[in-house]
Design an enzyme around this catalytic site. Structure first.
Site, short mmCIF file in Angstrom:
data_model
loop_
_atom_site.label_atom_id
_atom_site.label_comp_id
_atom_site.label_asym_id
_atom_site.label_seq_id
_atom_site.Cartn_x
_atom_site.Cartn_y
_atom_site.Cartn_z
N SER A 1 43.00 -25.04 85.71
CA SER A 1 42.25 -25.42 86.90
C SER A 1 42.40 -24.39 88.02
CB SER A 1 42.70 -26.80 87.40
OG SER A 1 42.34 -27.81 86.49
N GLY B 1 39.83 -29.21 84.66
CA GLY B 1 39.27 -27.87 84.51
C GLY B 1 38.91 -27.28 85.86
N CYS C 1 40.71 -35.58 86.72
CA CYS C 1 40.41 -34.43 87.57
C CYS C 1 38.93 -34.03 87.43
CB CYS C 1 41.36 -33.28 87.26
SG CYS C 1 41.38 -32.02 88.55
N GLN D 1 35.29 -36.18 88.03
CA GLN D 1 34.10 -35.75 88.77
C GLN D 1 32.85 -35.81 87.91
OE1 GLN D 1 35.28 -31.89 90.20
NE2 GLN D 1 37.03 -32.73 91.32
N ASN E 1 45.19 -31.06 92.02
CA ASN E 1 44.77 -29.65 92.03
C ASN E 1 43.26 -29.60 91.88
OD1 ASN E 1 44.30 -26.93 91.72
ND2 ASN E 1 45.00 -26.87 89.60
N GLY F 1 39.45 -28.33 94.17
CA GLY F 1 38.76 -27.84 95.36
C GLY F 1 37.47 -28.57 95.64
N HIS G 1 46.45 -36.22 88.84
CA HIS G 1 46.97 -35.90 87.51
C HIS G 1 48.06 -36.89 87.11
CE1 HIS G 1 45.09 -32.00 86.48
NE2 HIS G 1 44.90 -31.95 87.78
N GLU H 1 49.71 -37.01 84.46
CA GLU H 1 50.78 -36.31 83.73
C GLU H 1 51.66 -35.49 84.64
OE1 GLU H 1 48.09 -33.04 84.56
OE2 GLU H 1 47.81 -35.16 84.12
#
Length: 344
Positions: free
Chosen positions: A45, A212, A239, A243, A281, A283, A320, A322
């Site tokens: 990512s 990703g 993540c 989206q 993580n 943007g 996340h 994990e």
């Protein structure tokens, strides 16, 4: 060897090269995680990004192969206040990563918070600042960047052949920790490239849409695949996968000013009122709103952190579960999902 970070707005921060010589372009971002520097740099990512660590000392507990979240580093550059080694800096050098120590990372982070993440270059060695800035401004923006093809595997592979539940993972840049937790929960795990079709995925007991890099908006074909898959088999998005599920169900995504990156992000679970401290993580985010299916929200900015569509057997988490690195408040999500598949 001296070096510097050059931001597209003309701001320059000096530093000392501690890894590979040369230069690297990317979007300048920062992470507030206090640990997990190896996991961060190898997280797909972070593709096309120059990572600033807010932790004052990075590298002090060495490196280990099992911590890597993919087969290679994906961050293009690394900025640190103080790099400790030599194992960490040697590891970066051997993998061709440009990294600087002695950077005023506090000022870098404050600048990015005020001005937003932006195009940048990290340079190790002597280069003319104006020439570097001209090259930075010629780089493509992260907004509109479809990057999953750069990190997704070229073909299907088996991560774990043993298990009583068959799970397909769509690898948009998935972290190894996600695959390990699925296998630990008793799943047989097959990993597919981002180009996989819905008919192939529908034959599994469940499908995980992985994390990703880049902007989800230009991933038109990937979103179409998710739309065609919904209702045919259970789906869990993480993540970027979150989206894509959001886009497939009518939500909107947008670019955050400086992103959510770190291991201390508070997320509200609407059903229980519990606040989860999460690892994040990304943007880009799903636009705030309490519309259909929304289960979790960021307590920083109200962006949508979780979705659930029981009639479609689909759910997702922006954060996340994990971790790797980070807290484990959401760790049960993967194991409980596999258990749901098992008893379905």
């Amino acid at each position: 060897m001296t070096g510097f970070l050059a931001l597209e707005d003309g701001t320059v921060f000096p530093g000392e090269s501690v890894a590979a010589p040369g230069y690297a372009f990317g979007e300048a971002v920062f992470t507030t995680s206090m640990t997990g520097y190896q996991e961060t740099v190898t997280d797909p990512s972070y593709a096309k990004q120059i990572v600033t660590f807010t932790a004052p000392m990075v590298g002090n507990y060495g490196v280990a192969d099992e911590r890597s979240q993919s087969g290679r580093p994906h961050a293009t550059g690394v900025l640190m206040r103080e790099a400790r080694g030599p194992h960490w800096t040697d590891w970066l050098h051997e993998r061709g990563i440009v990294a600087l120590s002695g950077v005023d990372t506090r000022s870098v982070v404050l600048h990015l918070r005020d001005r937003g993440a932006m195009r940048a270059a990290v340079v190790a060695g002597d280069s003319a600042v104006e020439e570097v800035l001209a090259a930075v401004r010629a780089q493509p923006s992260m907004e509109g960047a479809a990057l999953v093809a750069d990190v997704s595997p070229p073909e299907r592979y088996v991560f774990c052949a043993d298990g009583d539940v068959r799970v397909a993972v769509v690898d948009y840049g998935v972290k190894r920790a996600i695959l390990r937790l699925l296998a630990a929960a008793g799943a047989q795990v097959d990993v597919f490239p981002h180009t996989v079709d819905a008919d192939t995925l529908a034959g599994y007991d469940g499908v995980l849409l992985g994390n990703g890099p880049g902007d989800p908006a230009p991933l038109v074909e990937e979103t179409k695949t998710v739309q065609e898959l919904l209702g045919r088999t259970p789906v869990l998005g993480v993540c970027l996968g979150h989206q894509l599920l959001a886009l497939a169900t009518g939500h909107e995504t947008f670019k955050l000013p400086f992103g959510h990156r770190g291991a201390n992000h508070p997320v509200l679970d609407h059903a229980t009122g519990r606040v989860l401290v999460t690892s994040q993580n990304h943007g880009f985010a799903v636009a705030p709103g309490g519309g259909e299916g929304v289960t979790h929200s960021s307590l920083y900015d109200g962006t949508v952190e979780g979705l659930h569509y029981p009639e479609l057997r689909a759910r997702s988490a922006q954060f996340h579960p994990e971790a790797s690195p980070g807290p484990h408040d959401g760790a049960s999500i993967l194991a409980s999902w596999v258990e749901e598949l098992r008893i379905a």
